[in-house]
Write an enzyme that holds these catalytic residues in place. Structure first.
Site, short mmCIF file in Angstrom:
data_model
loop_
_atom_site.label_atom_id
_atom_site.label_comp_id
_atom_site.label_asym_id
_atom_site.label_seq_id
_atom_site.Cartn_x
_atom_site.Cartn_y
_atom_site.Cartn_z
N CYS A 2 6.12 0.29 6.78
CA CYS A 2 6.01 -1.15 7.03
C CYS A 2 5.94 -1.42 8.53
O CYS A 2 5.81 -0.52 9.34
CB CYS A 2 7.22 -1.87 6.42
SG CYS A 2 7.51 -1.45 4.68
N ASN A 75 11.45 0.16 8.62
CA ASN A 75 10.15 0.83 8.54
C ASN A 75 10.40 2.32 8.39
O ASN A 75 11.06 2.94 9.23
CB ASN A 75 9.34 0.57 9.83
CG ASN A 75 8.12 1.46 9.94
OD1 ASN A 75 7.50 1.80 8.94
ND2 ASN A 75 7.77 1.84 11.16
#
Length: 641
Positions: A2, A75
């Site tokens: 992400c 992430n």
């Protein structure tokens, strides 16, 4: 995989939601499957863009809140999340999703800041503790996932990519001239916490950051150091005189490598592999094949490869051997060097910074093809060369080590094997090898660098202002890569040289909304490899011997026996020869853009005198052109203060 964003301010602004949205809008490519934000008292803002990999439902949306107290933007992947979840459930924790994000939050609730030591994965995250008004950030051990930040005492801004920080950072965008000079002079990037943008830094791998969100005071500490781990595990005896010990290490390598690959196959979307035909990527593809076969899974495996019609740069011979051995479906791309400049600005925008050569474009084409084929996760071989002595300079490191140990027979054998195996690509007389080795033993590379610097200035000439060659970083690099100490040399590659390659890997993959996973940087595997002596990594002139012998049973013979090494190369030299005039004109335009720091006549005279006549130095030319394009793409002011 992400994209994360964060903005912490001392004062309420009333525009924090819009600020976070502006940051997220610049990194939609990192997370096309959704986005969200969390705002606390208009002073703390967290943002997230999602690329769905695990638990594709809305239960995996971020920022995620846990126990109405902890809020995270994350992430990466925690590959051992299943094992951690089972451990936490025994402690009474319950879960509402099948995500590693929720496991990460529960781990933080249970173990606090030390939770990162339990993770096997790649990550960059920030957790805001609402009760303590405190921010805790961390980046994985080797810095696979990026974490950038800007701080000016009134604001703390962080994100996965520099461009999202630039979108909201106050003031004019200026070049950091120390890093700019190091890039132009030597192609150096990501060698420390700084970037080419003044005021923008990165959290180093293996570090964590703490911030009091009241007064914005923050501190950074290290939680992982490969050297310290090595010192703590010196109980093992690695005497290479014992053949049984070598066999034990081969077996251990295979077990840890297969486990690393197995963990990185955990996904709810299609997984593929980058396949160059070299040892590293071939080992990964063969390991995946072995794992699927052992589990009786009939899943089809997919790979993408970069190929060229020029046989000097083409590896289809080896790629096809792996295809025949494993039965994979192989996709091949043929990067068109004529299109490099057509896509240069777009690639620079995704990279955030200029890059050193056209191999980045070849990697871009691989991920572009993977995207077309619906491969959302790709395995890649970054980190192998640095650990397993895959680069040519490791030979000299080995020769010096054998001299220091007085192992003269082994030294003679290795030099002869090196000369035999590399006779075509590196024809070097025996006497020259010995003299060069002794020279490196007696004189540190930092001293040799100073001597070479004087030589190149007088004989070859230099296109850049003298002050650009005086940056301490250039000489510091030679001090870090001490060929007289194998462990120090390997460590420098793992914690310094690898940074740039991981930067390219992340941006090229995420530009196409693909998660890239690197099995060789599994920390358990890396720690084991680091503990194995160099003499077992290069043997009988063959690099990566530990990998060859450990995986001999699953590798095709052509790959096991392969000596040649190309890496991610492109026909850059031929491209220069075929496009001299075009290159010259691009260089002219670049000098005009950077006229505040470069002397156009000096650069062009050098190009005509040395590059056109010798066909050398094109990397410097490309860097100058790339730097000028970068300055335009991000509207950067480039000047010495």
């Amino acid at each position: 995989m992400c994209g994360i964003a964060g903005y912490i301010s001392k004062k309420e602004s009333g525009k924090l939601p819009e600020t976070i949205d502006r940051m997220l809008n610049t990194i939609i490519h990192r997370g096309p499957d959704g986005g969200g934000r969390y705002i606390y008292k208009d002073r703390v803002g967290l943002g997230h863009r999602r690329l769905s990999i695990l638990d594709l439902s809305d239960n995996g949306a971020q920022p995620m809140t846990y126990r109405e107290r902890f809020h995270i933007t994350f992430n990466g992947e925690i590959y051992n999340y299943i094992e951690l979840r089972e451990e936490l459930e025994k402690k009474g924790y319950s879960f509402h999703s099948d995500t590693d994000t929720e496991v990460l939050l529960a781990s933080y609730a249970e173990w606090g800041d030390e939770c990162v030591s339990r993770f096997n994965g790649m990550w960059a995250f920030a957790i805001f503790d609402e009760e303590k008004n405190r921010l805790f950030c961390s980046r994985d051990r080797y810095g696979v996932k990026p974490f950038y930040y800007y701080y000016d005492r009134e604001h703390f801004i962080f994100g996965s990519e520099i461009k999202e920080i630039l979108a909201v950072m106050p003031g004019q965008i200026r070049a950091d001239m120390d890093h700019f000079s190091a890039y132009l002079a030597k192609g150096s990037l990501d060698y420390d916490e700084g970037t080419l943008f003044k005021g923008v830094n990165q959290l180093s791998g293996g570090h964590r950051l703490y911030m009091d969100c009241g007064d914005l005071h923050f501190s950074i500490s290290r939680f992982y150091d490969l050297r310290q781990t090595f010192r703590n595990n010196l109980l093992r005896n690695h005497s290479d005189q014992n053949g049984l010990e070598k066999e034990k290490n081969y077996k251990c390598f295979k077990e840890k490598f297969l486990k690393s690959v197995r963990l990185r196959l955990r996904s709810d979307v299609q997984v593929g592999s980058c396949l160059s035909g070299g040892l590293d990527s071939s080992a990964i593809v063969c390991a995946v094949h072995e794992e699927l076969k052992q589990k009786g899974r009939e899943e089809q495996q997919y790979t993408v490869s970069s190929c060229f019609d020029d046989k000097r740069y083409d590896e289809r011979e080896y790629i096809d051997e792996v295809v025949k051995h494993t039965g994979i479906i192989s996709y091949k791309v043929f990067p068109d060097m004529g299109k490099v400049f057509e896509k240069l600005d777009r690639i620079i925008w995704h990279m955030d910074e200029p890059f050193a050569g056209t191999s980045v474009y070849a990697q871009w084409c691989v991920f572009e093809e993977a995207k077309k084929r619906g491969l959302t996760v790709m395995l890649d071989g970054q980190g192998s060369d640095e650990q397993l002595a895959g680069y040519t300079p490791f030979y000299k490191v080995l020769f010096i080590d054998l001299i220091k140990k007085g192992k003269w027979k082994r030294l003679r054998r290795e030099i002869n094997a090196y000369r035999t195996l590399r006779s075509d690509s590196e024809p070097v007389p025996y006497r020259e090898v010995i003299l060069s080795t002794i020279g490196s033993l007696l004189f540190p590379d930092s001293i040799r660098y100073r001597i070479n610097k004087v030589y190149h200035k007088k004989i070859s000439g230099r296109p850049l202002p003298e002050r650009m060659y005086r940056e301490k970083q250039l000489e510091e690099g030679y001090r870090l890569y001490d060929k007289r100490n194998p462990q120090k040399y390997i460590y420098a590659g793992m914690h310094h040289g690898l940074r740039t390659l991981l930067h390219y890997e992340d941006r090229n993959s995420m530009a196409h909304s693909i998660e890239s996973r690197v099995p060789f940087l599994d920390y358990e595997l890396a720690e084991f490899i680091y503990s194995v002596p160099l003499e077992q990594k290069i043997e009988n002139g063959r690099t990566k011997n530990l990998l060859r012998e450990g995986l001999r049973e699953i590798l095709p013979e052509a790959i096991y026996s392969r000596i040649s090494k190309l890496g991610f190369v492109t026909p850059e030299d031929q491209w220069l020869k075929d496009n001299e005039e075009f290159f010259y004109k691009e260089l002219e335009k670049a000098c005009d853009r950077l006229d505040s720091v470069l002397n156009k006549k000096q650069v062009l005279d050098w190009y005509k005198a040395h590059v056109r006549s010798t066909r050398m130095g094109d990397s410097t030319c490309f860097r100058i052109i790339c730097a000028a394009r970068w300055a335009d793409v991000f509207n950067v002011k480039v000047e010495y203060e």
